[in-house]
Write an enzyme that holds these catalytic residues in place. Sequence first.
Site, PDB file in Angstrom:
ATOM      1  N   ASP A  89       9.414   4.332  -8.413  1.00  0.00           N
ATOM      2  CA  ASP A  89       8.011   4.860  -8.754  1.00  0.00           C
ATOM      3  C   ASP A  89       7.923   6.431  -8.626  1.00  0.00           C
ATOM      4  O   ASP A  89       8.081   6.685  -7.659  1.00  0.00           O
ATOM      5  CB  ASP A  89       7.095   4.149  -7.648  1.00  0.00           C
ATOM      6  CG  ASP A  89       5.657   4.591  -8.002  1.00  0.00           C
ATOM      7  OD1 ASP A  89       5.103   5.085  -9.032  1.00  0.00           O
ATOM      8  OD2 ASP A  89       4.768   4.326  -6.929  1.00  0.00           O
ATOM      9  N   SER A  92       4.818   8.044  -6.281  1.00  0.00           N
ATOM     10  CA  SER A  92       4.784   8.234  -4.875  1.00  0.00           C
ATOM     11  C   SER A  92       6.153   8.650  -4.504  1.00  0.00           C
ATOM     12  O   SER A  92       7.055   8.965  -5.239  1.00  0.00           O
ATOM     13  CB  SER A  92       4.484   6.565  -4.367  1.00  0.00           C
ATOM     14  OG  SER A  92       5.657   5.733  -4.662  1.00  0.00           O
ATOM     15  N   TYR A 132      -4.238   2.697  -0.903  1.00  0.00           N
ATOM     16  CA  TYR A 132      -4.439   2.682  -2.432  1.00  0.00           C
ATOM     17  C   TYR A 132      -5.318   2.363  -3.023  1.00  0.00           C
ATOM     18  O   TYR A 132      -6.584   2.006  -1.998  1.00  0.00           O
ATOM     19  CB  TYR A 132      -3.150   1.647  -2.889  1.00  0.00           C
ATOM     20  CG  TYR A 132      -1.786   1.654  -2.466  1.00  0.00           C
ATOM     21  CD1 TYR A 132      -1.114   2.727  -2.727  1.00  0.00           C
ATOM     22  CD2 TYR A 132      -1.175   0.773  -1.428  1.00  0.00           C
ATOM     23  CE1 TYR A 132       0.422   2.971  -2.222  1.00  0.00           C
ATOM     24  CE2 TYR A 132      -0.035   0.581  -1.015  1.00  0.00           C
ATOM     25  CZ  TYR A 132       0.649   1.820  -1.302  1.00  0.00           C
ATOM     26  OH  TYR A 132       2.140   1.952  -0.966  1.00  0.00           O
ATOM     27  N   THR A 272       2.821   2.750 -12.978  1.00  0.00           N
ATOM     28  CA  THR A 272       1.504   2.466 -13.408  1.00  0.00           C
ATOM     29  C   THR A 272       1.693   1.531 -14.850  1.00  0.00           C
ATOM     30  O   THR A 272       2.407   2.500 -15.549  1.00  0.00           O
ATOM     31  CB  THR A 272       0.680   3.488 -13.506  1.00  0.00           C
ATOM     32  OG1 THR A 272       0.236   4.221 -12.181  1.00  0.00           O
ATOM     33  CG2 THR A 272      -0.704   3.099 -14.201  1.00  0.00           C
TER      34      THR A 272
END
Length: 376
Positions: A89, A92, A132, A272
């Site tokens: 990811d 992050s 989150y 995402t």
Amino acid sequence: MRLLLLLVSVTIAQALVRVPLMRSKSLRRRLQENGRLGDLLARVPDLYRKYTPEDQEAVTEPLVNYMDNEYFGSISIGTPPQEFSVVFDTGSANLWVPSASCSSMACSNHRRFNPQLSSTLQSTDETVSISYGTGSMKGALVYDTVRVGSIVTTKQGLILSESESFFLYYSHFDGILGLGYPSLSVSGTAPVFDNMWSEGLIPEDIFSVYLSRGDNSAVVFGGIDDSHYSGRLHWVPVTHQRFWQITIDSITLNDQVYACQDGCQAIVDTGTSVIAGNPEAIGQIQKDIGAVADVYGLYHVTCDHIGSLPDMTITIDGMKYTVPAAAYISQVSGSCSSGFQTTSGPWILGDIFIREYFVAFDRSNNRVGFALAVKS
């Protein structure tokens, strides 16, 4: 009902609930964060050889594609190794997996790390919480050996989750391995990729991502696989070294500007699944493509209309990147849904965009490279 779309907010709204200890930065790290490391390595061959042994090669980590909505690969933690599937990811910067002591429902159907079985684990008394957009997780900070393909980092900081929000129950991965900048790390520990480079385990301070609709998606650590794209990479500078953040010139459909007329910021985010933007622009796009919200807030279009919907054009540093309707409309079991969602922060170029364009993330020069992805 595609509950997995709830994961779209996972990598943006992060909140730190503890203050990390201040640590002095090495000369290498200061040069790297100031964008001068790449130039220094090029000017001083002996230093370059120290950090990039001649026999080193980039390492490719295959990714599993779950319904074009999640991409994840395998890593192992501890000695002997315990295996997990994680999302790599770029939105992050922390590595976390469920702990054996986690009692949340979300942990019940995922693999959990047992710290008592690892001879290399170093525990701490620190607890880390990450919030989150649709939930949160909380766990213990530990250090252990982490393996990604043939790359082995030692004393890697990671979080063993002891409680997780219910929405993670629906994820098909166990945890998340963050590839953002160190300043995004909520635990104050170096991200896995930073340790790969600082420990001399990869030949270049760069990684690249290829996402496909087929079964050959991959992350390449320490290099670029040019078989995954055509043409040349177009490099753009990172504007804020936290996320992989860049400047967009404009976003248009049918030559009409919908957003970023005077430029705007965007995050290139492998964690995402959608393209996300400000509510006003996204609302107008949904309306103009005929997308209608259901009771769960998901936007659907008539599948027969996809062929008549306009392309989206995202202009970045003067280059036009086309995203056709067949890319931004998801078709699952005869239902078609829009791949656009709203966000309160910078625009997010998620997997919809990255499936169309191969992306290279260059830490030495703090830049992102795009090229047309080879379709598979």
